[in-house]
Design an enzyme around this catalytic site. Structure first.
Site, short mmCIF file in Angstrom:
data_model
loop_
_atom_site.label_atom_id
_atom_site.label_comp_id
_atom_site.label_asym_id
_atom_site.label_seq_id
_atom_site.Cartn_x
_atom_site.Cartn_y
_atom_site.Cartn_z
N SER A 1 -24.34 -67.12 7.27
CA SER A 1 -25.56 -68.18 7.69
C SER A 1 -24.95 -69.38 8.53
O SER A 1 -24.55 -69.09 9.97
CB SER A 1 -25.76 -68.85 6.30
OG SER A 1 -27.13 -69.34 6.50
N ASP B 1 -34.77 -60.83 5.41
CA ASP B 1 -34.06 -62.02 5.37
C ASP B 1 -35.09 -63.10 5.66
O ASP B 1 -35.90 -62.91 6.95
CB ASP B 1 -32.91 -62.35 6.32
CG ASP B 1 -32.04 -63.48 6.44
OD1 ASP B 1 -32.78 -64.40 5.90
OD2 ASP B 1 -31.02 -63.53 6.54
N HIS C 1 -31.72 -62.84 2.79
CA HIS C 1 -30.47 -63.57 3.11
C HIS C 1 -29.06 -63.42 2.62
O HIS C 1 -28.11 -63.19 3.02
CB HIS C 1 -30.91 -65.17 3.34
CG HIS C 1 -29.86 -65.86 4.26
ND1 HIS C 1 -29.51 -65.69 5.47
CD2 HIS C 1 -29.21 -67.13 3.91
CE1 HIS C 1 -28.81 -66.40 5.93
NE2 HIS C 1 -28.57 -67.54 4.99
#
Length: 272
Positions: free
Chosen positions: A96, A220, A248
């Protein structure tokens, strides 16, 4: 064992340094800490790798100074970790926001100590929409997230957690993950959200020459799958591994596949 590395500005960065062998430096996402990789760490140690889990400034056990939450400073912190621990032949995994920081590290400090790059659900090359990039949140949506953080951070984190995973998970596991984020500093959470909103790494992607694996969840809702497609198109020779059932949080949504893909990539360097 845990150790502290002093950043250029004197900030103490906490690093969990366990095991021996080839180092795997793990960069966590916003707004958790290196403990989010608990299950991958256990497997890496079983396989004989050296786990290097970094808590960014403002997160986990690291100092939380007033400033320094831009990618340039945080990438400098990672450079200090790699230099002071004398790490070479590193596999650098950025999840991320950690994906953006990993890219910034390579662009600013070079690739000489890194042999492999893994971009996992990376918030890159940009987290927010702009001209020529219609993917991700609008800047105004991140501004609202920041305002919610200022008003009621635990509730903001609960809402963020509700879009983080695509699969159902036991409540104790979700509470554990929530607690990782609550543990972060409030101002660090806010300032790095600003960095997420504003950083643009598009021009840097073609400059990445290290062997790169992109892992991304098809479902996601935080960093849409289009992010992975843009990175795959612009990082020469990169490979894309699709996690069809993941949001995610693929490290829990498809935990076995995520961990096995990581280990296979480490072992072969070429074949996943």
């Amino acid at each position: 064992m845990g150790t502290f590395i002093q950043a250029v500005d004197g900030t103490k960065i906490y690093v969990e340094d366990i095991g021996s062998g080839q180092p795997v430096v793990m960069l966590h996402g916003w707004p958790a800490n290196n403990n989010m990789f608990e299950y991958q760490k256990n497997r890496l140690l079983e396989e004989g790798y050296r786990y290097i889990g970094v808590d960014y400034r403002g997160y986990g056990k690291s100092d939380a100074p007033a400033t320094g939450y831009d990618y340039t400073t945080m990438a400098s912190d990672i450079n200090e970790v790699i230099q002071q621990l004398k790490l070479t032949n590193v596999t650098l995994l950025g999840f991320s926001m950690g994906g953006g920081i990993a890219l910034k590290y390579l662009l600013n400090h070079g690739e000489s100590n890194v042999s492999k790059l893994i971009l996992a659900g990376a918030a890159a090359p940009i987290f927010t929409q702009r001209d020529g990039y219609p993917y991700g949140m609008k800047k105004e949506e991140v501004d609202a997230l920041i305002e919610d953080t200022k008003q009621d951070r635990p509730s903001m984190l609960k809402g963020f957690g509700e879009i983080f995973f695509a699969k159902e998970h036991p409540e104790p596991l979700l509470q554990w993950f929530h607690n990782l984020s609550v543990d972060a500093s409030s101002h660090g959470t806010i300032q790095s959200a600003i960095a997420l909103r504003d950083e643009d790494l598009r021009d840097g992607l073609p400059k990445i020459s290290v062997d790169t694996l992109i892992m991304h969840g098809k479902k996601d809702q935080v960093c849409p799958f289009e992010f992975a497609e843009v990175m795959h198109k612009n990082i020469n020779g990169s490979r894309l591994e699709v996690f069809e059932e993941s949001g995610h949080g693929m490290f829990l949504d498809e935990r076995e596949k995520f961990t096995e893909t990581l280990v296979a990539y480490l072992k072969s360097g070429q074949t996943v």
